[in-house]
Design a protein around this motif. Structure first.
Motif, PDB file in Angstrom:
ATOM      1  N   GLY A 146     -88.142 -67.424  59.029  1.00  0.00           N
ATOM      2  CA  GLY A 146     -88.444 -67.306  57.617  1.00  0.00           C
ATOM      3  C   GLY A 146     -88.993 -68.607  57.042  1.00  0.00           C
ATOM      4  O   GLY A 146     -89.955 -68.605  56.249  1.00  0.00           O
ATOM      5  N   ILE A 147     -88.384 -69.732  57.443  1.00  0.00           N
ATOM      6  CA  ILE A 147     -88.864 -71.041  56.988  1.00  0.00           C
ATOM      7  C   ILE A 147     -90.280 -71.284  57.511  1.00  0.00           C
ATOM      8  O   ILE A 147     -91.162 -71.746  56.777  1.00  0.00           O
ATOM      9  CB  ILE A 147     -87.908 -72.146  57.464  1.00  0.00           C
ATOM     10  N   GLN A 148     -90.511 -70.959  58.776  1.00  0.00           N
ATOM     11  CA  GLN A 148     -91.841 -71.153  59.366  1.00  0.00           C
ATOM     12  C   GLN A 148     -92.898 -70.342  58.617  1.00  0.00           C
ATOM     13  O   GLN A 148     -93.984 -70.841  58.293  1.00  0.00           O
ATOM     14  CB  GLN A 148     -91.830 -70.770  60.845  1.00  0.00           C
ATOM     15  N   ASN A 149     -92.584 -69.093  58.311  1.00  0.00           N
ATOM     16  CA  ASN A 149     -93.538 -68.227  57.606  1.00  0.00           C
ATOM     17  C   ASN A 149     -93.806 -68.723  56.182  1.00  0.00           C
ATOM     18  O   ASN A 149     -94.957 -68.731  55.721  1.00  0.00           O
ATOM     19  CB  ASN A 149     -93.029 -66.788  57.570  1.00  0.00           C
ATOM     20  N   ASP A 150     -92.746 -69.143  55.485  1.00  0.00           N
ATOM     21  CA  ASP A 150     -92.918 -69.640  54.121  1.00  0.00           C
ATOM     22  C   ASP A 150     -93.791 -70.895  54.106  1.00  0.00           C
ATOM     23  O   ASP A 150     -94.680 -71.040  53.253  1.00  0.00           O
ATOM     24  CB  ASP A 150     -91.563 -69.939  53.481  1.00  0.00           C
ATOM     25  N   LEU A 151     -93.514 -71.808  55.060  1.00  0.00           N
ATOM     26  CA  LEU A 151     -94.294 -73.039  55.115  1.00  0.00           C
ATOM     27  C   LEU A 151     -95.743 -72.735  55.485  1.00  0.00           C
ATOM     28  O   LEU A 151     -96.682 -73.304  54.908  1.00  0.00           O
ATOM     29  CB  LEU A 151     -93.670 -74.010  56.124  1.00  0.00           C
ATOM     30  N   ARG A 152     -95.936 -71.838  56.437  1.00  0.00           N
ATOM     31  CA  ARG A 152     -97.299 -71.444  56.827  1.00  0.00           C
ATOM     32  C   ARG A 152     -98.078 -70.934  55.623  1.00  0.00           C
ATOM     33  O   ARG A 152     -99.225 -71.340  55.384  1.00  0.00           O
ATOM     34  CB  ARG A 152     -97.232 -70.354  57.899  1.00  0.00           C
TER      35      ARG A 152
END
Length: 378
Positions: free
Chosen positions: A67-73
């Motif tokens: 989830g963090i990776q997707n939000d940052l992306r």
């Protein structure tokens, strides 16, 4: 930029120290820690969320990390930064870098994944993900270039930070340790999962060592208050709270400078110990299921960075079931008592330090600036 743990935060701060002077007004953000913040870096997510190690341990936190990776992306695809720099944390960063590079955002990866040690198949993902690789060991540059990945050897940032001859007297004074009694530093890891599996065995070894030398002093630096508190809880649960142990918040370099020998978890910390020229025992424990999978995936007989760089077992490695308190205590005792061995290690570690010494801050910053320039030109 994204750094996923304490060691990455320190390494990234060296790059930022060179980059900030060239980009004084740049907005530098992503995921990082307190060392990066010193150079005006803003962390959009808590770095601790990524500090998980071990196959099954990562799986348990997969949904949150993804989830963090997707939000940052999504943030970065909208903001379109001049460059993205992933610092270590390859399982998180390479996936993010692949998506950013595909969208035309140049990507730099700082600290090449150790494809020479295990999971060599990652080179294909690296080719898709990384515009330029910054490597910290001299033999890595050619490996990546042969694979078609532009690479620059920038030396190891810690080789500049750590003095060639550490000041043991001053370090002991700073920590309040006696000058005449020997000191053992205990570094069971900076991740919560590492503390969970290593802390009890490491402190159990300290208790046994005191039976051989009641005047021994022990110092255990912790990466922040949360880990300090958790470490205390673990040793109390094991009935080891009476072991005389100086537990500090930070001050790991002071602890290493003060030490006569070190019991250290495998990872970047073992290289720090070598750069401080200290005899050591490298140990590591993890979830049993993870161990059974990972133990068959390595290409080399060593896991500790000092041994990998030396291409031999310079110092002992005790892993998983072998890392019992008694075995650890026996191994540390030899590191304390064998004077010819201590002298040989010092000589080898000095040579290792010289081989890793470059102006990392300047050279890594120049490489990143060149990637930005080339991207604008194209």
């Amino acid at each position: 930029m994204v750094a996923g743990e304490t060691s990455g935060d320190l390494l990234a701060s060296r790059l930022l120290s060179g980059l900030r002077s060239q980009l004084p007004d740049a907005h530098m953000h992503g995921i990082g820690g307190p060392h990066m913040a010193e150079y005006g870096f803003v962390s959009d997510f808590p770095m601790e969320k990524l500090s998980v190690r071990g196959l099954f341990e990562v799986l348990a936190h997969y949904r949150e990390i993804k989830g963090i990776q997707n939000d940052l992306r999504d943030q970065l695809l909208q903001a379109r930064p001049a460059v993205f720099v992933g610092v270590d944390a390859p399982d998180f960063n390479l996936g993010l870098e692949a998506q950013l590079k595909h969208a035309g955002i140049p990507t730099v990866h700082f600290i090449g994944p150790s494809i020479w040690a295990w999971r060599g198949g990652r080179i294909k993902k690296i080719q898709r993900s990384v515009s330029h690789m910054l490597v910290i060991f001299p033999f890595e540059e050619e490996i990546y270039r042969q694979a078609g990945v532009p690479a620059t050897y920038v030396g190891h940032p810690l080789a500049q930070v750590i003095p060639m001859e550490p000041d043991q007297v001053t370090a002991r004074n700073v920590l309040g340790l006696k000058q005449d009694n020997r000191v053992v530093a205990i570094l069971p890891g900076s991740r919560m999962s590492e503390l969970k599996y290593n802390a009890t065995a490491f402190v159990g070894a300290a208790k046994l060592l005191l039976q051989r030398d009641p005047d021994l002093q022990f110092v255990a630096p912790m990466a922040g208050e949360t880990r300090h508190r958790y470490f205390r809880e673990l040793i109390a649960q094991a009935g080891l709270q009476d072991v005389p142990l100086l537990v500090t918040d930070g001050q790991s370099h002071q602890a290493l400078a003060a030490a006569d020998a070190v019991l250290v978890a495998s990872g970047t910390a073992s290289l720090e110990v070598a750069l401080f020229k200290k005899p050591m025992v490298i140990a590591y424990k993890m979830m049993r299921a993870s161990w059974h999978v990972l133990k068959h995936m390595g290409y080399q007989p060593w896991i500790g960075l000092p041994n990998i760089l030396a291409r031999e077992f310079l110092v002992p490695e005790l892993l998983q079931d072998a890392a019992t308190p008694q075995a650890l205590a026996d191994a540390v005792w030899l590191q304390l008592e064998d004077q010819p061995h201590r002298a040989r290690l010092h000589e080898r570690f000095v040579a290792m330090h010289h081989s890793l010494l470059r102006d990392t801050a300047t050279e890594s910053a120049q490489a990143v600036m060149q990637v930005i320039t080339d991207s604008k030109a194209s």
